[in-house]
Design an enzyme around this catalytic site. Structure first.
Site, short mmCIF file in Angstrom:
data_model
loop_
_atom_site.label_atom_id
_atom_site.label_comp_id
_atom_site.label_asym_id
_atom_site.label_seq_id
_atom_site.Cartn_x
_atom_site.Cartn_y
_atom_site.Cartn_z
N THR A 25 0.83 -1.18 0.00
CA THR A 25 0.00 0.00 0.00
C THR A 25 0.88 1.25 0.00
OG1 THR A 25 0.01 -0.12 2.40
CG2 THR A 25 -1.86 -1.10 1.32
N SER B 22 -8.65 -6.51 5.57
CA SER B 22 -7.42 -5.77 5.28
C SER B 22 -6.57 -5.69 6.54
CB SER B 22 -7.77 -4.35 4.81
OG SER B 22 -6.61 -3.54 4.71
#
Length: 614
Positions: A425, A497
């Site tokens: 990310t 997540s």
């Protein structure tokens, strides 16, 4: 403006073969070596960052051009949300391997009084089914086969999330926030060392015709570091979004184009439909917070993060709470490194937290948390009970099993999710001059996402990459006993997540103390926990905490950052039964923390990020 230039890359990227050699250098067995988790992104050269100090506002992001864009917005009178939007749009241009408009994210916002948790996580298409990642024989697909193509593409929520946050907390006009990204995409930017390293290592991106024409030369060679790359197609798309709002991406021509490339992928088609885009919804959730006393400072903090579908805040809260419940721990640091005695305690606490994560956590709209509240997993009495399973002076637990915070004999309704790869990310932290703060983590999942680049076909080169976030679901929908896995694939559901954007407050005054977070797949939990331990418990500055060598505990292995720990630490941990592996651990932690002079910032030396402020 305080602008540091020590982020500039060195003359050469770290050779990929060196990294691969490090990956298999360990103390464990050959079979354990083969099961090591894949790093979300390959490492490149480590460049030490100087400590940063500002008085009024600060912005930390993963690329200097993106940080500069956020700084310009803050100088122009923008809010923390305004700056975060400008930063994110630039990241999508200059760091396309990590995040962009084809992905999603989580955003925590504090307005001086209230904290909100914006959920822009990708969702499964309405036609997705639990057997999405099973072959004809009911066997889970190989991860790389599932990743590349349309099958794993989720409905991207990033732009719609940012639009909602801007409607509530923006100060500058929406279009102004896109100007830096549009300018950079039009005029071009030099490919960074990190982007060049990841591009050279990838084998699948060139299979997509749009991506191949954009990222490679006519001989099929990836563009090298320093090559000036423009993205006219993305500039045009961003111009449309700037003028027409988030509906430009979610309605009309672009959703149709995205659905076409997903559904018509030649080897691995997916099920996304244009209607999935128009039906996508952003959720503003109650942040998940817990109290964190630090007796040595006679101070208590309130740490807030994202609730499920993120598992990050839950796992971090359980790790920190379990460590606190253990009482008098061995000294944590010696000669600037975590001690083996403390690492043993941390690893055991983390294994217990991750066992709960594998059993309980998924999309909150499709499951019920144990005892009816996620906070049950953070209650001090429950964590004290879990802590009693840890032997501070003894060996490693043979197995870390999930607990029951409800203290009932009622059978658990779900089966634990088997271990599975998670990817990376990008993180942004911002504090403005009005008392607002943002911690935002965004992603397209794997490096280069699903390896599909969207282009409208109007003759402009470039475009934007789509995510592969559906691979964060469990490939196996049911356990051996037939119970469903909480994080199984279902229509319109959001995958679990590990992203952990975090805001920390002084509990007694309510003042913001810190904004931070990191990329890194499942290892985000440990990178962010290290930041919190360093700044809150060990009285380190953000930069000092980030600079500490990384350590990451998974169920079966303990990962230590290559070159960060002496052989004596490895030997002491191995003697207790830990399966220790030394590999590069490429965090990208960014943080800003309040101090007497204003704000102290830190950027990870393992990536390209910097901090800027007034």
């Amino acid at each position: 403006m305080a602008l540091h230039t020590d982020w500039l890359p060195s003359r050469a990227a770290a050779p990929i073969l060196v990294w691969l050699a490090a990956l298999v250098t360990s103390v464990g067995s050959a079979s354990a070596q083969n099961s090591l988790p894949v790093q979300p992104e390959l490492p490149s050269t480590r460049v030490q960052k100087a400590a940063f100090q500002s008085s009024t506002f600060a912005v930390a992001a993963a690329n200097p051009l993106a940080t500069q864009a956020g700084y310009e917005i803050l100088r122009a009178g923008g809010s923390a949300v305004d700056a975060a939007i400008a930063v994110q749009m630039v990241l999508g241009v200059v760091e396309p391997q990590s995040s962009g408009i084809g992905g999603g994210g989580f955003l925590l916002h504090f307005d001086g009084k209230k904290t909100q948790a914006f959920d822009g996580r990708e969702a499964a298409p309405s036609a997705a089914r639990p057997d999405l990642f099973l072959d004809a024989k009911g066997t889970p697909m190989p991860f790389e086969q599932a990743l590349v193509g349309g099958r794993a593409v989720g409905i991207p929520g990033l732009v719609r999330m940012l639009s909602m946050a801007h409607q509530q907390h923006g100060r500058l006009g929406w279009a102004k926030l896109f100007a830096p990204a549009i300018r950079i995409a039009t005029e071009g930017f030099p490919i960074s060392e990190r982007m060049a390293t990841l591009l050279a290592a990838d084998k699948s991106l060139r299979l997509d015709p749009v991506a191949s024409a954009y990222f490679y030369d006519r001989q099929g060679k990836p563009w090298p570091q320093g090559h000036v790359l423009t993205n006219p197609e993305l500039a045009a798309v961003l111009t449309r979004i700037a003028s027409d709002g988030s509906n430009a991406l979610m309605l009309g021509e672009l959703p149709q184009r995205m659905a076409d490339v997903v559904r018509k992928h030649p080897t691995n088609p997916g099920t996304m439909a244009p209607l999935d885009m128009s039906n996508y919804r952003v959720y503003v959730r109650e942040p998940l917070c817990f109290d964190y006393p630090v007796p040595a400072q006679q101070r208590e903090y309130r740490i807030c993060g994202m609730p499920p579908p993120s598992s990050g805040q839950l796992a971090i809260g359980q790790i920190l709470g379990t460590l606190r419940a253990l009482g008098d721990l061995p000294p944590a640091l010696q000669d600037g490194q975590p001690t083996p005695e403390w690492l043993h305690a941390y690893t055991e606490a983390a294994r217990l937290a991750l066992a709960d994560r594998q059993l309980y956590v998924g999309d909150p709209l499709s499951l019920v948390p144990p005892g009816g509240s996620w906070s049950r997993l953070l209650e001090p009495a429950y964590l004290a009970k879990r802590a009693r399973l840890i032997k501070l002076q003894g060996p490693r637990m043979p197995q870390a099993a999930a607990g029951d915070p409800t203290d009932t004999i009622k059978p658990v309704a779900y089966a634990p999710m088997p271990p599975q790869i998670e990817h990376g990310t990008s993180h942004i932290s911002v504090v403005d001059g009005y008392g607002n703060a943002v911690a935002m983590t965004s992603s397209i999942e794997a490096a280069w996402g699903a390896h599909i680049m969207v282009n409208r076909g109007l003759g402009l080169p470039g475009g934007f990459l789509l995510n592969n976030q559906l691979t964060d679901f469990s490939f196996i929908p049911n356990g051996p006993d037939g119970k469903p896995v909480a994080n199984r694939v279902e229509p319109n559901k959001r995958p679990r997540s590990s992203m952990s954007p975090t805001l920390v407050f002084d509990k007694s005054t309510g003042k913001l103390v810190l904004s931070g977070g990191s990329p890194g797949g499942a290892l985000i939990i440990h990178f962010t926990a290290k930041l919190l331990l360093g700044t809150l418990d060990w009285d380190l500055s953000p930069q000092e905490a980030i600079d500490l060598p990384n350590f990451c505990a998974l169920d079966d292995v303990l990962l230590l950052e290559s070159g960060g720990f002496p052989a004596s630490t490895v030997s002491a941990l191995t003697a207790r039964g830990h399966k220790v592996h030394q590999i590069p651990l490429t965090s990208g932690t960014q943080a800003v923390q309040r101090n007497d002079a204003g704000w102290s910032g830190g950027a990870d030396p393992r990536r390209e990020g910097v901090v800027l402020g007034d």
